[in-house]
Design a protein around this motif. Sequence first.
Motif, PDB file in Angstrom:
ATOM      1  N   LYS A  91      15.895  44.647  14.256  1.00  0.00           N
ATOM      2  CA  LYS A  91      16.515  45.517  15.261  1.00  0.00           C
ATOM      3  C   LYS A  91      15.730  46.824  15.352  1.00  0.00           C
ATOM      4  O   LYS A  91      15.418  47.426  14.321  1.00  0.00           O
ATOM      5  CB  LYS A  91      17.953  45.813  14.863  1.00  0.00           C
ATOM      6  N   GLY A  92      15.413  47.218  16.553  1.00  0.00           N
ATOM      7  CA  GLY A  92      14.705  48.471  16.737  1.00  0.00           C
ATOM      8  C   GLY A  92      13.203  48.345  16.573  1.00  0.00           C
ATOM      9  O   GLY A  92      12.475  49.317  16.761  1.00  0.00           O
TER      10      GLY A  92
ATOM     11  N   GLY B 279       9.807  48.862  23.011  1.00  0.00           N
ATOM     12  CA  GLY B 279      10.713  49.697  23.798  1.00  0.00           C
ATOM     13  C   GLY B 279      12.105  49.842  23.236  1.00  0.00           C
ATOM     14  O   GLY B 279      13.040  50.135  23.976  1.00  0.00           O
ATOM     15  N   GLU B 280      12.257  49.618  21.937  1.00  0.00           N
ATOM     16  CA  GLU B 280      13.594  49.707  21.354  1.00  0.00           C
ATOM     17  C   GLU B 280      13.767  50.975  20.524  1.00  0.00           C
ATOM     18  O   GLU B 280      12.834  51.414  19.849  1.00  0.00           O
ATOM     19  CB  GLU B 280      13.851  48.495  20.459  1.00  0.00           C
ATOM     20  N   ASP B 281      14.989  51.496  20.555  1.00  0.00           N
ATOM     21  CA  ASP B 281      15.361  52.593  19.675  1.00  0.00           C
ATOM     22  C   ASP B 281      15.799  52.037  18.329  1.00  0.00           C
ATOM     23  O   ASP B 281      16.154  50.873  18.230  1.00  0.00           O
ATOM     24  CB  ASP B 281      16.550  53.338  20.294  1.00  0.00           C
TER      25      ASP B 281
ATOM     26  N   ASN C 134      23.703  43.862  20.549  1.00  0.00           N
ATOM     27  CA  ASN C 134      22.842  44.495  21.562  1.00  0.00           C
ATOM     28  C   ASN C 134      23.267  44.167  22.981  1.00  0.00           C
ATOM     29  O   ASN C 134      22.964  44.890  23.906  1.00  0.00           O
ATOM     30  CB  ASN C 134      21.395  43.986  21.402  1.00  0.00           C
TER      31      ASN C 134
ATOM     32  N   GLU D 230      26.034  39.339  18.294  1.00  0.00           N
ATOM     33  CA  GLU D 230      24.730  39.883  18.703  1.00  0.00           C
ATOM     34  C   GLU D 230      25.038  41.105  19.567  1.00  0.00           C
ATOM     35  O   GLU D 230      25.123  41.041  20.775  1.00  0.00           O
ATOM     36  CB  GLU D 230      23.945  38.816  19.471  1.00  0.00           C
TER      37      GLU D 230
ATOM     38  N   LYS E  47      13.997  54.203  26.057  1.00  0.00           N
ATOM     39  CA  LYS E  47      14.108  53.138  25.065  1.00  0.00           C
ATOM     40  C   LYS E  47      15.474  52.466  25.138  1.00  0.00           C
ATOM     41  O   LYS E  47      16.441  53.076  25.584  1.00  0.00           O
ATOM     42  CB  LYS E  47      13.891  53.718  23.671  1.00  0.00           C
ATOM     43  N   LYS E  48      15.522  51.252  24.635  1.00  0.00           N
ATOM     44  CA  LYS E  48      16.790  50.528  24.646  1.00  0.00           C
ATOM     45  C   LYS E  48      17.557  50.802  23.368  1.00  0.00           C
ATOM     46  O   LYS E  48      16.986  50.823  22.277  1.00  0.00           O
ATOM     47  CB  LYS E  48      16.536  49.028  24.753  1.00  0.00           C
ATOM     48  N   ARG E  49      18.873  50.957  23.511  1.00  0.00           N
ATOM     49  CA  ARG E  49      19.737  51.165  22.356  1.00  0.00           C
ATOM     50  C   ARG E  49      19.878  49.831  21.607  1.00  0.00           C
ATOM     51  O   ARG E  49      19.964  48.775  22.212  1.00  0.00           O
ATOM     52  CB  ARG E  49      21.105  51.608  22.871  1.00  0.00           C
ATOM     53  N   THR E  50      19.892  49.873  20.298  1.00  0.00           N
ATOM     54  CA  THR E  50      20.126  48.639  19.534  1.00  0.00           C
ATOM     55  C   THR E  50      21.255  48.864  18.533  1.00  0.00           C
ATOM     56  O   THR E  50      21.601  50.006  18.205  1.00  0.00           O
ATOM     57  CB  THR E  50      18.866  48.198  18.753  1.00  0.00           C
TER      58      THR E  50
ATOM     59  N   PRO F  64      19.204  43.773  26.148  1.00  0.00           N
ATOM     60  CA  PRO F  64      17.984  43.198  25.565  1.00  0.00           C
ATOM     61  C   PRO F  64      17.412  42.092  26.444  1.00  0.00           C
ATOM     62  O   PRO F  64      18.103  41.541  27.291  1.00  0.00           O
ATOM     63  CB  PRO F  64      18.463  42.637  24.234  1.00  0.00           C
ATOM     64  N   HIS F  65      16.167  41.777  26.170  1.00  0.00           N
ATOM     65  CA  HIS F  65      15.439  40.757  26.909  1.00  0.00           C
ATOM     66  C   HIS F  65      15.721  39.412  26.226  1.00  0.00           C
ATOM     67  O   HIS F  65      14.852  38.809  25.633  1.00  0.00           O
ATOM     68  CB  HIS F  65      13.949  41.136  26.818  1.00  0.00           C
ATOM     69  N   ASP F  66      16.991  38.985  26.276  1.00  0.00           N
ATOM     70  CA  ASP F  66      17.439  37.905  25.401  1.00  0.00           C
ATOM     71  C   ASP F  66      17.786  36.591  26.088  1.00  0.00           C
ATOM     72  O   ASP F  66      17.945  35.577  25.415  1.00  0.00           O
ATOM     73  CB  ASP F  66      18.712  38.348  24.648  1.00  0.00           C
TER      74      ASP F  66
ATOM     75  N   HIS G 289       9.477  41.161  22.501  1.00  0.00           N
ATOM     76  CA  HIS G 289      10.231  41.854  23.543  1.00  0.00           C
ATOM     77  C   HIS G 289      11.725  41.583  23.467  1.00  0.00           C
ATOM     78  O   HIS G 289      12.530  42.412  23.871  1.00  0.00           O
ATOM     79  CB  HIS G 289       9.700  41.447  24.920  1.00  0.00           C
ATOM     80  N   ALA G 290      12.106  40.415  22.952  1.00  0.00           N
ATOM     81  CA  ALA G 290      13.526  40.091  22.868  1.00  0.00           C
ATOM     82  C   ALA G 290      14.176  40.963  21.797  1.00  0.00           C
ATOM     83  O   ALA G 290      13.495  41.544  20.953  1.00  0.00           O
ATOM     84  CB  ALA G 290      13.700  38.620  22.529  1.00  0.00           C
ATOM     85  N   GLY G 291      15.513  41.048  21.841  1.00  0.00           N
ATOM     86  CA  GLY G 291      16.198  41.904  20.877  1.00  0.00           C
ATOM     87  C   GLY G 291      16.623  41.194  19.613  1.00  0.00           C
ATOM     88  O   GLY G 291      17.149  41.820  18.694  1.00  0.00           O
TER      89      GLY G 291
END
Lengths: 814, 191
Positions: free
Chosen positions: B174-175, B179-181, A146, A144, A128-131, A97-99, B164-166
Amino acid sequence: MPKLIIDDREIEVATGTKVIEAAAQLGISIPRFCYHPALGSVGACRVCAVKVLEGPAKGIQMSCMLEAVDGMQVSTADREAVEFRRYVIEWLMMNHPHDCPVCDEGGHCLLQDMTVSGGHGLRRFPGKKRTYPDQDLGPLVQHEMNRCIHCYRCARFYQQFCGYRDLGVLGIGNRTYFGRTAGGRLESPFSGNLSDICPTGVFTDKPSRFIGRRWDYQRTPTVCIHCSLGCHAVTSVRYRQVARQEARMSAAVNGWFLCDRGRYGFFYASRADRPRQAAIKGETAGMEEALAHARSRLEALAPAAVAVIGSPRSSTEVLALTERAARLRGWRGPAFFADVGAALKVKAAVSRLEAGLAVSLGEIDQADFILIVGADPINEAPMLALALRQAAQKGAGVWVVDPRPVSLPFEFAHIPTAPKALGAVLGRLLRKSIEPAGLDGPAARFHASLPGDPASGPELPARAAELLAASRRPIIVCGTGIVAAEWVELAADAALLLRAAQKKAGLFYVLAEANAFAAGLLTQLDSTTDRVLKAAAEGDIQALVLVENDPFATFPDRRLLEQALARIELLIVLDYLDTPASRRAHVFLPTQTLYESGGIFINQEGRVQYSAAAFAGGTPVRETGGRDHPPRVYGSGLPGAAPQPAGQLVARLAGEEIPIDIRAQREYFSEQASRLAGLPDTERLPPDGLRLALRNISAERFKSMLPPVPAAESDDIEIILTERTFGTEELSTYSACLETLEDETFAGVSRQDAEALGIRDGDRIAIRTENGAVELAARVCDNMAAGAMMIPRLRRLPWQTLGKSIRRRDIRKA
Amino acid sequence: MRVDLIDKEPSGPIQAVWEGARAIAAGFALTLKHLFRKPITEEYPEFKRPLPSRTRARIVLTRDPDGGERCVACYLCSAVCPVSCISMQSAEREDGRRYAAWFRINFARCIYCGLCEEACPTSSIQLTPMFETCERDILKLVYEKEDLLVNHGGKDPDYNFYKHAGVVTAIGGKGEHAGEDQPVNVRSNMP
Ligand code: SF4
Ligand code: SF4
Ligand code: SF4
Ligand code: SF4
Ligand code: FES
């Protein structure tokens, strides 16, 4: 010993060394995520790739899985290896993630370091990114998920290294998840290490969340003072607030880790309610004014009417200066222990720790048989339990002789034994497992004096004696909480006897408090807290000086304490805690914590360790600014910096002016405290501390009193006051984040007693005492000795009113 | 060149006087010419010259398009600042959003190097062309968060870091970020 070449440099390493470690010995740091010296290698992350130019399997290899062999030639900087590692990082970052800006790992994040140093900057993967969902893991660890890179360090640490099962790996493939089956507080008392060990920001330190970045912290090597083991820590301070504590690697003591009590026990130092001002009769006063007032009132009294009570939570400097002040003025004391029994036990342990016999915490994992007598490691000294587990993992048998339902995070055997019979069981076990033939004079006589199995009564498990007989490196671990002083001596003689029987035996004591060892060196048996309080209650003492001691938290007889305090005319308290005693003081003098003053602590094996001062003190900016921006006033003084080191204050109370300069103070200190003279200058103490070379004690060997057969059973139930991991150690009870981890109040009773008393597990019971009734829940334990009741010293429980034993008819169902 | 000069060297006193007079006359002529020209000097402060938007002066903290404070108190600007004139304390809002409980810049110390702006991952801290910050009382040059916050997005009006952050905040779970699944189902047994 294989010799290999890494990056054109030759090195010879021990057989079995992995290439990643061999490189480390050359000062070459190969990137790693899953490898950790304490956990070993699993080859999960693939970032430690190197190129083997010459060796059994040429080409790209994982250096953490690759054993160094003779003639091997390895390159870490080969283009192919560098490329490989770069790709690995890029893959790991694909879902990341962009964290970073809001991630508490940022600034000391291994993944960040590797990404930046590997040169990966832009995400090329368009998918896509997995979460993952996150879990609430309790008050200590933030989750956290992710950010996970699936290195498995957490699961290996939590399950393999610590032996707890409630956190681990779930799911498969792209859904691999590190957490619990359901959210909830982590059960392990070592859970805080997850924040240290996770190379990313999945597990971060919750109590210090957002307080600062690593680069802003003032970081100082310190020593943990929340039990007698003296584990090594790094303390971080920011804006005059002690913010965080992490483990500091020490091969001799704690290894790589720290228990949660030690890691989170520091909050007392920066509490908003910490008293920072001197007070006379509750009214704020200047330090000099209060000191002068206290001094003049003390001078008006006869020296014999003044008594000093110190405590083993103080540094050696404070203890020594307190002792000196009392000696110079002719005051009574100082008393460092509650009663003669407690003082005797520590004195016995101090005098019996011979240099060759004492083992350090770091040496425990080399044992092949460990006998624990009257100690409850996970509650009294948590890191000991972790060390014991490592020994057990390597195949050592661990046997516990204790009345309490001891629980440990590994397989062990427990012989529930009444406190009075502990010595007898130890004696019988020794007698059974050691052949008298081949023992020389004193050892043979000692062996002959040991009791055999009694004609009736339960037999000792034969397996324990067999294992002890077959062991090569046995260790006796002896507590000092519930055992009698004689048994402490007996434990030393037991270890000596095993030595005489050609075993490399070791001895390990667990003491009650951080600096009990130093207090034991300095204490006099005729002045203990109970004697001082009795004298005060009888009117023989008019003034009490409490130096960093809160008898309301530590003294087991509340009634006597109240009587004494009601009778005396002057109570002077020197402390850094807001305690019931400091609130009742006629004169209160604020002292510095260890983080401000620094100080020497001597751990339970006689290891002298210096905990450096982490900062200059003062009220945290958080308080002075009322959580908004710091006040817009600028001056040279620190706000809230009135507290002084307790040693200095007590010396000045006694009318001495002691040097303010630290170096001069240390000289003065070693000159004065003759019993501790010879301690090296703190700057010259080696990183792992220095074990005290105690005087020759051959005269005391094999003199321990023989364990008498336990007296005919009285019908009373003995009260065993015990420690809990959280909630009983005084300083850590001031940490708000540990409060919810404290046990419920309970009384542990054996199944046998419970049946006789008609109590079932979970029943509320009322215990009638001279001081009124105490009501609490019963916990019926299968692995507990009959005739005893286990009471935790929790603050919420008035254990100080219970006394030493209770009659059966005084226990009723509530 | 040098040879040239030597060639033209005055050859006698008369020649020297003539040369001097000619130079003075040329100077006066130029001055006179400018006297009757329209001046190009702009009078400050009567006239304030519009500066390029990337001029580096007085710093502001901007807001994201939704009006939220952009600064997440990541401490990067304070770390990079070569004169250490930024200080702050991060904290957490109810919804999990990280923000600066207080944020202070000492403009008496700032050298307007722009490194903070370069380091800022959220486009929060920005230098503006506003350079008139002189004060007689130096304490007035210490700006707090209230003084620094503006209600626009400055040079980067569209960016919203929390999209953009997770991390979970009121902006998204979440998700739900860019760009997140959807969060994985850990309990699924599907391959
Ligand atoms: S884990 Fe490291 S790389 Fe990932 S967001 Fe946190 S600081 Fe950044
Ligand atoms: S949670 Fe941390 S330690 Fe565990 S696998 Fe993920 S990155 Fe590794
Ligand atoms: S412009 Fe430069 S000196 Fe000024 S606050 Fe930013 S980094 Fe610091
Ligand atoms: S770099 Fe940006 S987001 Fe980070 S603290 Fe500074 S202004 Fe706030
Ligand atoms: S460190 Fe070698 S594979 Fe992870």
